[in-house]
Design a protein around this motif. Structure first.
Motif, PDB file in Angstrom:
ATOM      1  N   ARG A 277     -31.134  32.292 -52.512  1.00  0.00           N
ATOM      2  CA  ARG A 277     -31.810  31.153 -51.796  1.00  0.00           C
ATOM      3  C   ARG A 277     -31.806  29.905 -52.302  1.00  0.00           C
ATOM      4  NH1 ARG A 277     -35.613  35.393 -50.568  1.00  0.00           N
ATOM      5  NH2 ARG A 277     -36.894  34.617 -52.130  1.00  0.00           N
ATOM      6  N   GLU A 278     -32.175  29.692 -53.677  1.00  0.00           N
ATOM      7  CA  GLU A 278     -32.070  28.730 -54.464  1.00  0.00           C
ATOM      8  C   GLU A 278     -30.643  28.006 -54.508  1.00  0.00           C
ATOM      9  OE1 GLU A 278     -34.581  26.970 -55.674  1.00  0.00           O
ATOM     10  OE2 GLU A 278     -36.250  27.974 -54.771  1.00  0.00           O
ATOM     11  N   PHE A 279     -29.715  28.841 -54.833  1.00  0.00           N
ATOM     12  CA  PHE A 279     -28.189  28.233 -54.669  1.00  0.00           C
ATOM     13  C   PHE A 279     -27.817  27.812 -53.442  1.00  0.00           C
ATOM     14  CE2 PHE A 279     -23.930  29.353 -54.251  1.00  0.00           C
ATOM     15  CZ  PHE A 279     -23.283  28.795 -55.270  1.00  0.00           C
ATOM     16  N   LEU A 280     -28.114  28.467 -52.443  1.00  0.00           N
ATOM     17  CA  LEU A 280     -27.659  28.007 -51.043  1.00  0.00           C
ATOM     18  C   LEU A 280     -28.217  26.698 -50.717  1.00  0.00           C
ATOM     19  CD1 LEU A 280     -27.244  31.206 -48.986  1.00  0.00           C
ATOM     20  CD2 LEU A 280     -25.430  29.936 -50.083  1.00  0.00           C
ATOM     21  N   ARG A 281     -29.777  26.577 -51.083  1.00  0.00           N
ATOM     22  CA  ARG A 281     -30.394  25.374 -50.827  1.00  0.00           C
ATOM     23  C   ARG A 281     -29.595  24.146 -51.688  1.00  0.00           C
ATOM     24  NH1 ARG A 281     -35.183  26.857 -52.418  1.00  0.00           N
ATOM     25  NH2 ARG A 281     -35.803  27.688 -50.250  1.00  0.00           N
TER      26      ARG A 281
ATOM     27  N   THR B  79     -28.161  19.373 -51.667  1.00  0.00           N
ATOM     28  CA  THR B  79     -27.858  18.477 -52.688  1.00  0.00           C
ATOM     29  C   THR B  79     -26.360  18.145 -52.656  1.00  0.00           C
ATOM     30  OG1 THR B  79     -29.652  19.383 -54.096  1.00  0.00           O
ATOM     31  CG2 THR B  79     -28.087  17.912 -55.345  1.00  0.00           C
ATOM     32  N   GLN B  80     -25.599  19.208 -52.514  1.00  0.00           N
ATOM     33  CA  GLN B  80     -24.025  18.925 -52.588  1.00  0.00           C
ATOM     34  C   GLN B  80     -23.692  18.609 -51.241  1.00  0.00           C
ATOM     35  OE1 GLN B  80     -23.594  18.569 -55.976  1.00  0.00           O
ATOM     36  NE2 GLN B  80     -21.618  18.869 -55.334  1.00  0.00           N
ATOM     37  N   GLY B  81     -24.423  18.835 -50.322  1.00  0.00           N
ATOM     38  CA  GLY B  81     -23.888  18.447 -48.873  1.00  0.00           C
ATOM     39  C   GLY B  81     -22.811  19.183 -48.270  1.00  0.00           C
ATOM     40  N   THR B  82     -22.701  20.599 -48.557  1.00  0.00           N
ATOM     41  CA  THR B  82     -21.693  21.456 -48.229  1.00  0.00           C
ATOM     42  C   THR B  82     -22.121  22.750 -47.899  1.00  0.00           C
ATOM     43  OG1 THR B  82     -19.220  21.820 -48.649  1.00  0.00           O
ATOM     44  CG2 THR B  82     -20.523  21.942 -50.469  1.00  0.00           C
ATOM     45  N   VAL B  83     -21.061  23.438 -47.294  1.00  0.00           N
ATOM     46  CA  VAL B  83     -21.427  24.753 -46.982  1.00  0.00           C
ATOM     47  C   VAL B  83     -20.496  25.650 -47.912  1.00  0.00           C
ATOM     48  CG1 VAL B  83     -22.257  24.533 -44.583  1.00  0.00           C
ATOM     49  CG2 VAL B  83     -20.032  24.873 -45.061  1.00  0.00           C
ATOM     50  N   LEU B  84     -20.853  26.989 -48.044  1.00  0.00           N
ATOM     51  CA  LEU B  84     -20.064  27.862 -49.067  1.00  0.00           C
ATOM     52  C   LEU B  84     -18.669  27.993 -48.569  1.00  0.00           C
ATOM     53  CD1 LEU B  84     -20.386  29.716 -51.474  1.00  0.00           C
ATOM     54  CD2 LEU B  84     -21.122  31.544 -49.461  1.00  0.00           C
TER      55      LEU B  84
END
Length: 824
Positions: A19-23, A28-33
């Motif tokens: 959860r923290e990583f995807l947030r 913050t990075q403004g992108t999706v996986l």
């Protein structure tokens, strides 16, 4: 300060980590996986991991402020940190959780590790030692803060062109720096230049004459904070690095008139201060920039501690009860007159009051025995750049020399030797003398080094203040240089004696019985073999260098300096090559050996650069020879750093520690190699002495002159050509270089190296050559017996626990700092 509630750490589970990583990735990075780059995912991972440490960091910082314990401020021009991700994962006990969480998202932790760029904040042993020390202080729960400089480009990125070193900017900040926190709201104003003026404070009998500094120009210091986590103890200390910027960075009026360069001139001028580590100082401009750099960071650091970390209204007469400023070599010594200036000029202290406080707040670590490495600053430069500080230094010196005369009488030669101000060849401030006069303690960094400081380098001061001098032998952190760097060995050791050794390295002694266990030795050799394979893969991937995996790995990695004697090692390589090619040695009877060098030369150090070129050219010839290359291989990966060290050190079989006795202060690479199961070939120099005493003569290959022997030869007149004339093996090796064997037949290419060795040879390479070859013959014979060699290697590990930086910190705390760990 109010009791502000702190946010707790994220959930310590795979699901919580995801959860923290995807947030972080999304917001913050403004992108999706699916569309994230490797750098995106690395930055998101780094910020996720730091979340788990930040609550502990806030708690530690708050506890330090509320309880106001005595703390340590470690002032160092270098902090060679290495990559932060793995250390943070280890400290937070997140390694397995992070790996599993990333795998569930289709990501590989090992791939993301490689995306991290090592911070370019140091040069070599001095900076790596500082990083080890702050790691240990956090692990031991000691209140401490590191202070240094946030270099935009670090020292330089080393590349080779035709075997010669070229320097390129190290763009370590280009892809983001997720481990730092900028705090421009806590910026500090730092002054330079101008003049001083006298004025009278008070009236009548209460009138006091004082000095006022009227600066010529100023810059701002912006702090960047790094977390320094302890090993799984809930403590996180702070490293605070300073970046320079202009007070008025941009002049819109000038810009609008079209003079774009002039519009940003102030910004460019200010930011030069923190552009690079150790600006090349062979020019007057370079010298001035280096002094600006040193004063800038200590001025920021002292003001920061006094203004930000002490409670409002703190009585600075008691400053020594709250802090010890540790001067890591001479680079921060200008902090002594700066604290005097703050106390006298800014806080109205009487001179004697300020001096009493100052001399109780500083301690000085000397890291050298070479006179040229003890910094001096021309009086003209220091007076022009820091006029008030020069006035203060003059007064300190006057009062000190009065004490010298009172103690020793009118011995003017002694007075001149001890004076903080040197008169010849030009008037200059001796920073080591200033540090010694001001410090409550002066320490060397190995038993032999500390003895030589007392007996030779600072002997007059030791006669005046014998109790001021002490020793603290250096150490390295077992977290980074065993637990992280050598996971195979760590697992083997933990299986044998438990995991308590990670914070109590003395427990490695429990391994001694296993040295006689054939099964343990077999598994130890398997670990070493796997580490060599890791190194082979790294050198191929990073440098395009191919090295064999089944040879003795003979390693010499350290800063390139003549006293460290990389020339002695390459002469050994040339001698082996010559004897193989000539048929003197049967190639089938030679133990295959891969020699790995790693070293940077200072940009202005011409001879060091020549030695690098010679090593690379010898390697090219040796590696291409159809016969010699069957048993001899030379590798010199460019830009050796902590990241490479973490793979190279665990793979090494033989550790080269071959400085001329009496020249190396301590060394820390020697400790890392021994802790990871390499045997040492070395002189009785620096911490080699203590390594040999601890591991035993049977497990250390000693050679060469002792310090008294080398001193005696130097005193009676050293003639290196005599060794050349009397030793045919040495003569053939040097003649090969002189005749152009390694330079395409061009005799002129390495003539400076040959002439230097035959003419001056200041560090007695030729005198120790035959002894070194004899020791290498013993190495080769011993390596033929893998059972004996691996037994010695295990005993090196078992008996090297003394060289933990945790032990070094205990010694500093007991002998110098007198600070206590902060309990719950």
């Amino acid at each position: 300060m109010t009791d502000t509630p702190l946010i707790s750490s994220p959930e310590h589970s795979v699901e919580g980590f995801v959860r923290e990583f995807l947030r972080e990735l999304n917001f913050t990075q403004g992108t999706v996986l699916e569309r994230a780059s490797t750098n995106d995912t690395y930055l998101a991972l780094a910020r996720t991991v730091r979340h788990y440490l930040m609550a502990r960091w806030m708690e530690t910082t708050t506890a330090h402020y509320r309880r106001q314990p005595k703390a340590v401020a470690y002032l160092s021009a270098e902090f060679l940190l290495g990559r932060q991700l793995d250390n943070a994962l280890l400290a937070a006990d997140l390694e397995e959780i992070a790996a599993e969480a990333l795998a569930s998202l289709g990501l590989d932790l090992d791939v993301l590790r490689q995306a991290e760029v090592e911070p370019g904040l140091g040069n070599g042993g001095l900076g790596r030692l500082a990083a080890c020390f702050i790691d240990s202080l956090a692990t031991m729960s000691v209140p401490a803060i590191g202070y240094g400089i946030r270099y935009e480009y670090g020292i330089f990125r080393q590349t080779f062109v035709d075997g010669r070193q070229f320097e390129e900017p190290d763009h370590w900040l280009d892809n983001g720096s997720p481990w730092e926190f900028a705090h421009p709201e806590h910026e500090v104003t730092v002054s330079f230049g101008g003049h001083t003026e006298k004025y009278t404070e008070g009236e009548g009998e209460d009138a006091v004459e004082r000095s006022r500094w009227v600066p010529g120009w100023q810059v701002l210091g912006v702090p960047y904070n790094y977390m320094v986590p302890g090993y799984r103890n809930g403590r996180v200390n702070t490293l605070r690095l300073w970046s320079a910027r202009a007070t008025h960075a941009f002049d819109l009026k000038i810009f609008n008139y079209g003079d774009y360069a002039e519009a940003v001139r102030a910004q460019t001028f200010a930011e030069n201060i923190t552009k690079v580590l150790y600006p090349e100082d062979s020019t007057p401009q370079g010298k001035e920039l280096r002094l600006q750099q040193q004063y800038f960071f200590v001025a920021c650091s002292l003001r920061d501690f006094i203004d930000q970390l002490l409670p409002e209204g703190f009585d600075l007469h008691r400053l020594h009860e709250r802090i010890c400023f540790q001067l890591n070599d001479t680079h921060p010594v200008i902090a002594v007159p700066e604290l005097m200036r703050i106390l006298v000029d800014d806080h109205g202290f009487a001179w004697d009051e300020a001096w009493e406080v100052t001399r109780r707040c500083f301690a000085y670590t000397c890291h050298t025995l070479l006179p040229e490495a003890l910094e001096v600053w021309p009086v003209e430069l220091l007076g022009r750049l820091l006029p008030r500080h020069l006035e203060i230094i003059y007064r300190i010196n006057d009062e000190f020399l009065d004490e010298v005369r009172e103690t020793f009488g009118d011995d003017e030669l002694l007075v001149r030797r001890m004076s903080i101000i040197a008169e010849h060849p030009f008037r200059a401030v001796r920073m080591a003398h200033l540090a010694t006069v001001a410090a409550t303690k002066v320490n060397g960094v190995a038993e032999l080094h500390s003895q030589l400081l007392r007996d030779k380098v600072l002997a007059d001061f030791a006669n005046l203040w014998p109790d001021k001098f002490t020793n603290v032998t250096n150490g390295v952190t077992p977290r980074r240089f065993v637990r992280l760097a050598n996971p195979g060995l760590s697992a083997l050791v933990t299986e044998a004696i438990g995991d308590g050794w990670v914070t109590d390295l003395d427990r490695l002694r429990e391994l001694e019985p296993f040295a006689d266990d054939p099964e343990f030795r077999r598994r130890f050799r398997e670990v070493k073999s796997a580490n060599k394979q890791r190194l082979v893969e790294l050198l191929e991937r990073r440098d395009g260098i191919t090295v064999p995996t089944d040879t003795m790995l003979d390693v010499m990695v350290k800063r390139l300096h003549e006293y460290k004697r990389q020339t002695l090692k390459i002469l050994h390589v040339i001698s082996l090559y010559d004897r193989i090619v000539s048929g003197e040695l049967d190639v089938d009877q030679v133990v295959p050996r891969t020699i790995v060098f790693g070293a940077k030369a200072a940009p202005g150090y011409v001879m060091a650069k020549e030695i690098i070129a010679l090593i690379n050219h010898v390697g090219t010839v040796v590696n291409a020879h159809p016969v010699a290359s069957r048993v001899l291989h030379v590798a010199f990966p460019a830009n050796y750093d902590v990241t490479v060290a973490e793979t190279l050190v665990p793979a090494a079989d033989l550790s080269e520690q071959i400085s001329l006795a009496g020249k190396e202060a301590s060394g820390t690479g020697n400790m890392k190699f021994a802790l990871n199961g390499a045997l040492t070939i070395g002189t009785d120099d620096g911490a080699n002495v203590e390594i040999r005493q601890l591991v035993g003569d049977d497990h250390f290959f000693l050679f060469g002159l002792t310090e008294p022997e080398a001193a005696a030869i130097a005193e009676t007149g050293y003639r290196p050509s005599a060794y050349y004339e009397e030793n045919p093996t040495l003569r053939r090796a040097l003649d090969l270089v002189a005749k152009g064997e390694f330079s395409g037949g061009d005799r002129s290419v390495f003539e400076p190296v040959v002439s230097n060795l035959l003419g001056e040879d200041r560090f007695m390479v030729l005198a120790d050559f035959q002894s070194y070859l004899d020791a290498q013959d013993r190495v080769e014979a011993y390596y033929r017996d893998p059972e004996a060699w691996s037994r010695s290697a295990v005993l090196n590990v078992a008996r090297s626990g003394f060289f933990s930086s945790d032990r070094s910190m205990r010694d500093y705390l007991d002998r110098i700092w007198h600070a206590e760990p902060l309990g719950d």
